[in-house]
Design a protein around this motif. Structure first.
Motif, PDB file in Angstrom:
ATOM      1  N   THR A 182      12.427   6.236   3.909  1.00 22.85           N
ATOM      2  CA  THR A 182      11.690   5.201   3.192  1.00 22.85           C
ATOM      3  C   THR A 182      11.240   4.136   4.177  1.00 22.85           C
ATOM      4  O   THR A 182      11.600   4.163   5.361  1.00 22.85           O
ATOM      5  N   THR A 183      10.466   3.188   3.685  1.00 21.40           N
ATOM      6  CA  THR A 183      10.054   2.027   4.469  1.00 21.40           C
ATOM      7  C   THR A 183      10.439   0.776   3.685  1.00 21.40           C
ATOM      8  O   THR A 183      10.710   0.852   2.482  1.00 21.40           O
ATOM      9  N   PRO A 184      10.477  -0.377   4.350  1.00 18.41           N
ATOM     10  CA  PRO A 184      10.913  -1.598   3.651  1.00 18.41           C
ATOM     11  C   PRO A 184      10.000  -2.015   2.509  1.00 18.41           C
ATOM     12  O   PRO A 184      10.381  -2.836   1.680  1.00 18.41           O
ATOM     13  N   TRP A 185       8.804  -1.496   2.496  1.00 13.49           N
ATOM     14  CA  TRP A 185       7.809  -1.854   1.493  1.00 13.49           C
ATOM     15  C   TRP A 185       7.230  -0.571   0.898  1.00 13.49           C
ATOM     16  O   TRP A 185       7.149   0.466   1.546  1.00 13.49           O
ATOM     17  N   GLY A 186       6.820  -0.644  -0.364  1.00 11.83           N
ATOM     18  CA  GLY A 186       6.014   0.434  -0.908  1.00 11.83           C
ATOM     19  C   GLY A 186       4.686   0.482  -0.178  1.00 11.83           C
ATOM     20  O   GLY A 186       4.233  -0.519   0.388  1.00 11.83           O
ATOM     21  N   GLN A 187       4.046   1.657  -0.170  1.00 14.19           N
ATOM     22  CA  GLN A 187       2.794   1.804   0.555  1.00 14.19           C
ATOM     23  C   GLN A 187       1.700   2.391  -0.339  1.00 14.19           C
ATOM     24  O   GLN A 187       1.973   3.189  -1.250  1.00 14.19           O
ATOM     25  N   ILE A 188       0.471   2.006  -0.033  1.00 13.35           N
ATOM     26  CA  ILE A 188      -0.718   2.547  -0.687  1.00 13.35           C
ATOM     27  C   ILE A 188      -1.672   2.977   0.412  1.00 13.35           C
ATOM     28  O   ILE A 188      -1.973   2.196   1.324  1.00 13.35           O
ATOM     29  N   ALA A 189      -2.158   4.209   0.357  1.00  7.44           N
ATOM     30  CA  ALA A 189      -3.021   4.739   1.409  1.00  7.44           C
ATOM     31  C   ALA A 189      -3.971   5.773   0.830  1.00  7.44           C
ATOM     32  O   ALA A 189      -3.787   6.281  -0.287  1.00  7.44           O
TER      33      ALA A 189
END
Length: 246
Positions: A182-189
């Motif tokens: 995972t990453t510290p933030w949600g992502q949108i791409a």
């Protein structure tokens, strides 16, 4: 008055008619292409297309300048900026007049980039999405030679035929995302075409769709936590309504 909304629009690839259609569908612009609804609208990059007709790219950039709040760089803009004296210079200049493209944006804890940030890169970035976007944009807006050497932008992984372990924010493929990371933030791409917008583990929204006459976005009203996918097909009357630059 309609509630203010947040909107993230997928890859456009020089299709001004599709961009016009989705902005009309969500009520963000009027029939002339002018902004009429409050909110925040960001496009994830590949607004332009290296192989598009220059007039089509210019019309798309002009509509974006009129109606959007932020345009990010994608791999197509990355290449076009390297060829800044080419036939798509007018479209790039239209974006540059707005201070675009940026490399990242943030919305309420979600980080928005063209292809996404691999967890290995995320480890060296701020844990707050807004701070992370600010740092990425600082690195992006440095001189072009330093930018071209920055692995966050220039890395191309095996899924795209490169020699790096995984792609940077313009080239990462979903196949390069490690399981259970995972990453510290949600992502949108965008970048990797899907049949429909999808929420993947991470969490990360993938909103590019492979259809030249359709365009995808995710949106939510201010105060809502959940994103809602929207897919719109460009209609013939929309193509006539929004003029292509001569």
């Amino acid at each position: 008055m309609a509630r203010a909304i947040d909107v993230v629009i997928g890859d456009v690839h020089g299709h001004a008619d599709a961009l016009y259609s989705i902005l009309r569908e969500i009520g963000m612009i009027d029939a002339s292409g002018r902004r009429r609804r409050t909110g925040w609208v960001v496009q994830v990059g590949d607004l332009l297309d290296r192989k598009a007709d220059p007039d089509a790219n210019l019309a798309t950039a002009q509509l974006a300048a009129e109606a959007l709040d932020v345009v990010l760089a994608g791999n197509h803009e990355w290449r076009l900026l390297e060829e800044c004296d080419g036939e798509h210079g007018a479209a790039l200049a239209t974006l540059a007049n707005q201070g675009w493209p940026h490399a990242a944006a943030a919305c309420d804890g979600w980080l928005i980039t063209h292809a996404g940030v691999h967890p290995d890169f995320a480890a060296a970035l701020p844990p707050d999405a807004s701070d992370c976007a600010e740092q990425i944009n600082h690195r992006w807006h440095r001189d072009s030679k330093r930018r071209a050497r920055d692995p966050l932008f220039a890395s191309v992984g095996p899924a795209r035929g490169g020699d790096d372990p995984h792609g940077g924010i313009f080239w990462m493929h979903s196949d390069e995302w490690p399981k259970n990371r995972t990453t510290p933030w949600g992502q949108i791409a965008g970048h990797v075409p899907q049949s429909q917008p999808r929420l993947l583990p991470g969490p990360r929204w993938a909103i590019d769709i492979k259809a030249p006459d359709r365009l995808a976005a995710i949106m939510r009203s201010n105060g809502d936590r959940r994103w809602r996918p929207v897919v719109v097909k460009a209609r013939a009357r929309d193509r006539r309504a929004y003029p292509v630059a001569a």
